[in-house]
Write a protein that holds these residues in place. Structure first.
Motif, short mmCIF file in Angstrom:
data_model
loop_
_atom_site.label_atom_id
_atom_site.label_comp_id
_atom_site.label_asym_id
_atom_site.label_seq_id
_atom_site.Cartn_x
_atom_site.Cartn_y
_atom_site.Cartn_z
N PRO A 198 0.81 -1.22 0.00
CA PRO A 198 0.00 0.00 0.00
C PRO A 198 0.85 1.28 0.00
N GLU A 199 2.08 1.17 0.48
CA GLU A 199 3.04 2.28 0.48
C GLU A 199 4.44 1.67 0.48
N LYS A 200 5.45 2.51 0.39
CA LYS A 200 6.81 1.99 0.37
C LYS A 200 7.05 1.16 1.63
N PRO A 201 7.43 -0.13 1.46
CA PRO A 201 7.63 -0.98 2.63
C PRO A 201 8.93 -0.67 3.35
N THR A 202 8.95 -0.97 4.63
CA THR A 202 10.20 -0.88 5.38
C THR A 202 11.07 -2.08 4.96
N ALA A 203 12.33 -2.04 5.33
CA ALA A 203 13.23 -3.16 5.03
C ALA A 203 12.69 -4.45 5.67
N LEU A 204 12.17 -4.34 6.89
CA LEU A 204 11.62 -5.51 7.59
C LEU A 204 10.41 -6.07 6.83
N GLU A 205 9.49 -5.20 6.42
CA GLU A 205 8.30 -5.64 5.68
C GLU A 205 8.68 -6.28 4.36
N LEU A 206 9.61 -5.67 3.66
CA LEU A 206 10.04 -6.18 2.36
C LEU A 206 10.72 -7.54 2.50
N GLY A 207 11.67 -7.63 3.41
CA GLY A 207 12.37 -8.90 3.62
C GLY A 207 11.43 -10.01 4.06
N THR A 208 10.49 -9.69 4.93
CA THR A 208 9.52 -10.67 5.41
C THR A 208 8.66 -11.19 4.26
N LYS A 209 8.13 -10.30 3.45
CA LYS A 209 7.24 -10.69 2.35
C LYS A 209 7.99 -11.49 1.29
N VAL A 210 9.21 -11.09 0.97
CA VAL A 210 10.01 -11.83 -0.01
C VAL A 210 10.27 -13.25 0.49
N MET A 211 10.66 -13.39 1.74
CA MET A 211 10.94 -14.73 2.27
C MET A 211 9.66 -15.56 2.37
N GLU A 212 8.53 -14.93 2.65
CA GLU A 212 7.25 -15.67 2.64
C GLU A 212 6.97 -16.23 1.25
N MET A 213 7.26 -15.45 0.22
CA MET A 213 7.03 -15.93 -1.15
C MET A 213 7.96 -17.09 -1.48
N PHE A 214 9.22 -16.99 -1.08
CA PHE A 214 10.15 -18.10 -1.32
C PHE A 214 9.68 -19.35 -0.58
N GLU A 215 9.25 -19.21 0.67
CA GLU A 215 8.78 -20.36 1.44
C GLU A 215 7.52 -20.97 0.81
N TYR A 216 6.63 -20.12 0.33
CA TYR A 216 5.42 -20.60 -0.35
C TYR A 216 5.80 -21.47 -1.55
N LYS A 217 6.75 -21.00 -2.36
CA LYS A 217 7.17 -21.74 -3.55
C LYS A 217 7.88 -23.03 -3.16
N GLU A 218 8.69 -22.99 -2.12
CA GLU A 218 9.40 -24.20 -1.69
C GLU A 218 8.42 -25.23 -1.13
N ARG A 219 7.40 -24.80 -0.41
CA ARG A 219 6.36 -25.73 0.06
C ARG A 219 5.60 -26.30 -1.15
N TYR A 220 5.28 -25.46 -2.09
CA TYR A 220 4.58 -25.89 -3.30
C TYR A 220 5.40 -26.95 -4.05
N ASP A 221 6.70 -26.75 -4.12
CA ASP A 221 7.59 -27.70 -4.80
C ASP A 221 7.91 -28.92 -3.96
N GLY A 222 7.46 -28.93 -2.68
CA GLY A 222 7.72 -30.05 -1.80
C GLY A 222 9.11 -30.07 -1.20
N LEU A 223 9.78 -28.92 -1.22
CA LEU A 223 11.14 -28.86 -0.67
C LEU A 223 11.15 -28.75 0.84
N ILE A 224 10.08 -28.16 1.41
CA ILE A 224 9.98 -28.08 2.88
C ILE A 224 8.60 -28.58 3.27
N GLU A 225 8.52 -29.12 4.46
CA GLU A 225 7.25 -29.68 4.96
C GLU A 225 6.41 -28.62 5.63
#
Length: 158
Positions: free
Chosen positions: A131-158
């Motif tokens: 909704p506005e420019k994210p803080t470094a914490l918000e940005l890093g958190t959201k990026v890592m959530e997306m990576f974790e989502y993809k890794e769960r989707y690919d079955g790399l993490i439980e």
């Protein structure tokens, strides 16, 4: 000014490599990756530091034409891989985009030898618009959530 920051994460849960590449322009005006990046091995839960690395690349991105490109291919320069196909096999990718004063991140997937928009089970692109420019914490958190989502989707993490 339109900006794309390319964020790649090795498909590993621990001791992963992250590559963050700023952008510039080609002679024809297309967005193009620069010849330098940050290659890091961050702690998975240090979201603020990951966001700071991404903001470094964001601040390095501009509309300047990249006149002289390295002869060393991106897969060897940043990823230590023998081919770009190996990069697409071993890394997931998220792009931070800044277009028309909007900050968004998009999850990508492998498609042959390239990355394309990742679609969820509803055939919708997996992206997040801030909704506005994210803080470094918000940005890093959201990026890592997306990576974790993809890794769960690919079955790399439980």
């Amino acid at each position: 000014m339109d900006i794309v920051v390319r964020i790649s994460k090795e498909k590993k849960e621990k001791d992963f490599r992250m590559v963050v590449v700023p952008s510039g322009r080609s002679e024809k005006g297309f967005i193009r990756t620069k010849d330098y990046a940050i290659v890091a091995y961050p702690n998975k839960n240090n979201f603020e530091k990951i966001g700071e690395i991404i903001y470094w690349a964001f601040n390095e991105s501009d509309d300047k034409v990249i006149e002289h490109s390295s002869d060393i291919k991106i897969e060897k320069r940043f990823y230590n891989c023998s081919s770009y196909r190996k990069v697409t096999n071993e890394y997931n990718e998220v792009w931070l985009e800044f277009f028309k004063e909007v900050y968004s991140i998009s999850l990508l997937k492998k498609d042959g030898d390239a990355f394309v928009a990742f679609e969820d089970e509803n055939k919708e692109a997996v992206e997040y618009i801030f909704p506005e420019k994210p803080t470094a914490l918000e940005l890093g958190t959201k990026v890592m959530e997306m990576f974790e989502y993809k890794e769960r989707y690919d079955g790399l993490i439980e």
